[in-house]
Design a protein around this motif. Structure first.
Motif, PDB file in Angstrom:
ATOM      1  N   ASP A 237     -49.631  24.520  73.788  1.00 45.71           N
ATOM      2  CA  ASP A 237     -48.361  25.244  73.931  1.00 45.71           C
ATOM      3  C   ASP A 237     -47.180  24.310  73.693  1.00 45.71           C
ATOM      4  OD1 ASP A 237     -49.658  27.606  74.534  1.00 45.71           O
ATOM      5  OD2 ASP A 237     -49.605  27.248  76.704  1.00 45.71           O
ATOM      6  N   HIS A 240     -46.881  23.559  70.028  1.00 44.95           N
ATOM      7  CA  HIS A 240     -46.307  24.681  69.282  1.00 44.95           C
ATOM      8  C   HIS A 240     -44.798  24.761  69.502  1.00 44.95           C
ATOM      9  CE1 HIS A 240     -45.894  28.644  67.491  1.00 44.95           C
ATOM     10  NE2 HIS A 240     -45.313  29.059  68.615  1.00 44.95           N
ATOM     11  N   ARG A 241     -44.372  24.656  70.753  1.00 48.38           N
ATOM     12  CA  ARG A 241     -42.940  24.743  71.059  1.00 48.38           C
ATOM     13  C   ARG A 241     -42.179  23.542  70.502  1.00 48.38           C
ATOM     14  NH1 ARG A 241     -41.569  28.255  75.451  1.00 48.38           N
ATOM     15  NH2 ARG A 241     -43.397  29.373  76.246  1.00 48.38           N
ATOM     16  N   ARG A 243     -42.652  22.026  67.772  1.00 48.54           N
ATOM     17  CA  ARG A 243     -42.425  22.138  66.327  1.00 48.54           C
ATOM     18  C   ARG A 243     -41.279  23.084  65.982  1.00 48.54           C
ATOM     19  NH1 ARG A 243     -48.887  22.204  64.755  1.00 48.54           N
ATOM     20  NH2 ARG A 243     -49.108  19.927  64.616  1.00 48.54           N
TER      21      ARG A 243
END
Length: 711
Positions: A237, A240-241, A243
């Motif tokens: 998570d 992902h955040r 990026r």
């Protein structure tokens, strides 16, 4: 501002375990033993060894320097401990050498002359370190010239410098250049916040996240802090955040019309220094994105009030931030600000300072926060936040002064009506706060004056800080700080055309210079005060004008120019007489007489001392009249008018007896001894000698000693 810590400080919050950099630490240790160019050439090293840690903000360069310095101190090779100073302010400008040297001298417990320039303080610092074995950590070095001014001559000390790149002007320095951490250490740093379970469950994501952070310590600490604050999130998570670009849209909003390109460019320029900077476009913390994206991840997770408070911290004075400053900036309760600061520290956005309850804003975040402040905060709100901060500081300073007043006084009654968060319960608590916040308070004063748009608040702040310092330390104990404050008053008074305040500030600066034996510099200050007091819009301020004239005379007296001194005293005397100032008239007659004695103008000196005696008689001050007549008698003796000297000394002696001044009686008897011996009257000389011993037994004083002037 320089941030100086003394090695004996014991209340520093426990630092987390230092991870990695073993190769760099080993290289630094070997560099100490490496023979320098002077040694290889057969010459003794003229100055102490300088080790350089080079790297961008966010690479952990300051943490490595601190770790290395602690190891050296623990090894016992440098028993005088570690001194720390920061050489670049948050705006990217070099901290004046005088401020840095003074802070280091204060950490060493060495006195510093107020008003001394950078060269004088640098020399004083070198003298203080000549017999010491200390480690100087000079963080964020702005230029090679700045560093050279602070390097000790003693080869027993060691300087650990931190800069963005090589310092080509410093001889025999080989930089230890930092980049990212090794991957294993980077993952361990992530696990500090995420916990070992989340990293063990998804080691591939952990390594990818470390790679996304470019293995930069500052970015890793931020992501670890975010993971620690979000136990439900996985490492994937966070990756992902991370990026996503959380900052770009905020910069693009431009509350004041600035676009994203201009905001980022300004942020990068604010972080720029001339020390071998490869250019903003190559900055791994901003342009390449890892630090910016990690910061955006954490910033986006903050509630709106907390994010706003974080941005406003860039308005705080350079140095440390406390809950009162944060509360004033955000307009929130102190308890809420204290909790927010602790949360920021847990997220890696702030670092705990040595003083409890205070925090440091890492340099690597300053440019981004300044850019966000420009785009997210309306200019009027920024001005209001700064005004609230200054107003809160003024109230705290007034409380610190009020607690020194007697119980039941008006100041104490005012203090009791303040909210509990602003009060000081004891004088010791206020003094401790004033000491801990001293650098930040001076920085706040400088920022308020530099702003130019808050001069009314700036004047109140300067006045409150001056009074608080004097109340707790006295004029002599706070002379160094007071000198800086009076210089700031000069700037505001000049800008606002306030001649009385300008003249008073110059007079105060001149007095401090005079006490430091810088009489030529004091003379310049006194003449500036005279010009301000003569301002055509403020002719009524004759008291300041008279003080300036008399002070110029005092300066010429100390400069051994009695003729000019007497001339300026004469001008002050004419003004005092026109004002009907009998006290000033009597005092100035005496000063003129003393100056003319030094110039051996006996007749004029005699008239001046007799006029002083007459003025003291009109004042009803018998003791002062006796002193003036004693001085007149001494002038008559110098002029070989011995019989007149005997008569005048006799008149002075009778007044001294009536005034009960036994010290002056003894001095006058000794003067009469000299006169009797000159006249060949041995019995009279013996009588006066015995009377002198009886008047002040067992001390036998000379007349100049008794009267307190030089012959």
């Amino acid at each position: 501002m320089s941030d100086v810590t003394h090695p004996t400080v014991t209340d520093r919050p426990p630092a987390p375990e230092f991870l990695g950099r073993r190769r760099e630490l080993a290289a630094l240790r070997s560099d100490i033993e490496r023979a320098g160019l002077d040694t290889l050439a057969g010459r003794p090293a003229p100055r102490c060894r300088v080790l350089l840690i080079a790297g961008r903000p966010g690479t952990g360069r300051s943490a490595l320097a601190a770790k290395f310095a602690r190891e050296l101190a623990a090894a016992g090779d440098h028993p005088d401990g570690v001194l720390h100073a920061r050489l670049t302010d948050p705006g990217g400008a070099a901290v004046p050498v005088a401020h840095v040297a003074r802070g280091l001298l204060a950490a060493l417990g060495e006195p510093t002359p107020p008003g001394a320039d950078g060269d004088e303080l640098s020399d004083t610092l070198r003298e203080a370190l000549a017999e010491r074995r200390a480690v100087l950590v000079l963080d964020d070095v702005h230029s090679a010239a700045q560093l050279s001014d602070l390097v000790p001559d003693s080869r027993d000390s060691l300087v650990v410098a931190v800069a963005r790149g090589p310092l080509t002007g410093v001889p025999d320095v080989r930089p230890c250049t930092l980049g990212g951490l090794d991957r294993q250490t980077a993952v361990r740093l992530l696990a500090r916040g995420a916990g070992p379970v989340r990293v063990t469950v998804d080691p591939t994501a952990a390594e990818s996240l470390a790679e996304e952070c470019a293995d930069l310590p500052a970015a890793l600490v931020l992501v670890a802090g975010w993971l620690g604050a979000h136990p439900e999130a996985t490492v994937a998570d966070a990756l992902h955040r991370m990026r996503a670009d959380h900052i770009g849209p905020l910069l693009a909003e431009g509350a004041d019309g600035a676009g994203p390109d201009s905001a980022v460019e300004s942020a990068e320029e604010a972080d720029d220094t001339p020390a071998a900077d490869p250019g903003p476009e190559e900055d791994p913390g901003l342009a390449d994105g890892p630090l910016r994206r990690a910061f955006g991840l954490v910033h986006a997770s903050l509630p709106a009030p907390a994010a706003r408070l974080l941005r406003l911290l860039t308005l705080a004075p350079p140095g440390t931030v406390d809950a009162h400053t944060a509360a004033a900036l955000a307009g929130c309760p102190v308890q809420a600000a204290r909790a927010a600061l602790a949360e920021f520290a847990a997220l890696g956005l702030l670092r705990p300072a040595p003083e409890p309850g205070q925090y440091l804003l890492p340099r690597c975040f300053e440019a981004l926060l300044q850019a966000l402040t420009r785009t997210q905060e309306r200019p009027a709100e920024v001005v209001l936040a700064r005004a609230r901060m200054l107003e809160r500081t003024v109230r705290r300073l007034r409380a610190a002064e009020a607690v020194t007043e007697p119980p039941g006084s008006a100041a104490r009654r005012w203090l009791s009506g303040l909210p509990a968060a602003l009060r000081f319960e004891t004088r010791e608590a206020a003094a401790g706060w004033l000491t801990a916040r001293g650098p930040a308070l001076l920085a706040a004063a400088r920022l308020a004056v530099a702003d130019g748009g808050l001069d009314t608040l700036a004047r109140r702040l300067l006045s409150a800080l001056t009074r608080a310092l004097v109340a707790h330390r006295g004029g002599e104990g706070a002379a160094w700080e007071l000198y800086q404050l009076h210089e700031l008053v000069v700037q505001v008074a000049t800008r606002q055309r306030l001649p009385r305040e300008l003249a008073a500030a110059h007079l105060n600066l001149g007095d401090i210079d005079a006490r430091a034996d810088r009489h030529a510099k004091a003379l310049v200050r006194y003449r500036a005060a005279l010009d301000a007091a003569r301002d055509e819009r403020d002719q009524a301020d004759s008291a300041t004008l008279g003080r300036a004239l008399e002070s110029i005379g005092d300066a010429y007296t100390e400069l051994r120019d009695p003729q000019r001194a007497a001339d300026w005293y004469g001008r002050a005397l004419a003004l005092a007489q026109s004002r009907g100032d009998l006290d000033g008239t009597a005092r100035l007659h005496g000063r003129i007489g003393a100056a003319l004695v030094r110039d051996e103008q006996w007749n004029d000196a005699l008239r001046a001392w007799r006029a002083a005696g007459a003025a003291h008689r009109r004042r009803g001050d018998m003791a002062a009249q006796a002193h003036a007549l004693a001085e007149a008698a001494r002038v008559l003796e110098y002029a070989d008018r011995t019989r007149e000297a005997v008569r005048t000394a006799g008149d002075a002696l009778r007044l001294a007896v009536r005034a009960g001044d036994r010290r002056l009686q003894a001095a006058l008897h000794l003067l009469l001894v000299d006169c009797a011996e000159r006249l060949g009257d041995a019995p009279a000389a013996d009588r006066h000698r015995a009377a002198a011993e009886e008047a002040l037994n067992p001390a036998v004083l000379s007349l100049p000693e008794a009267l307190g002037f030089e012959t």
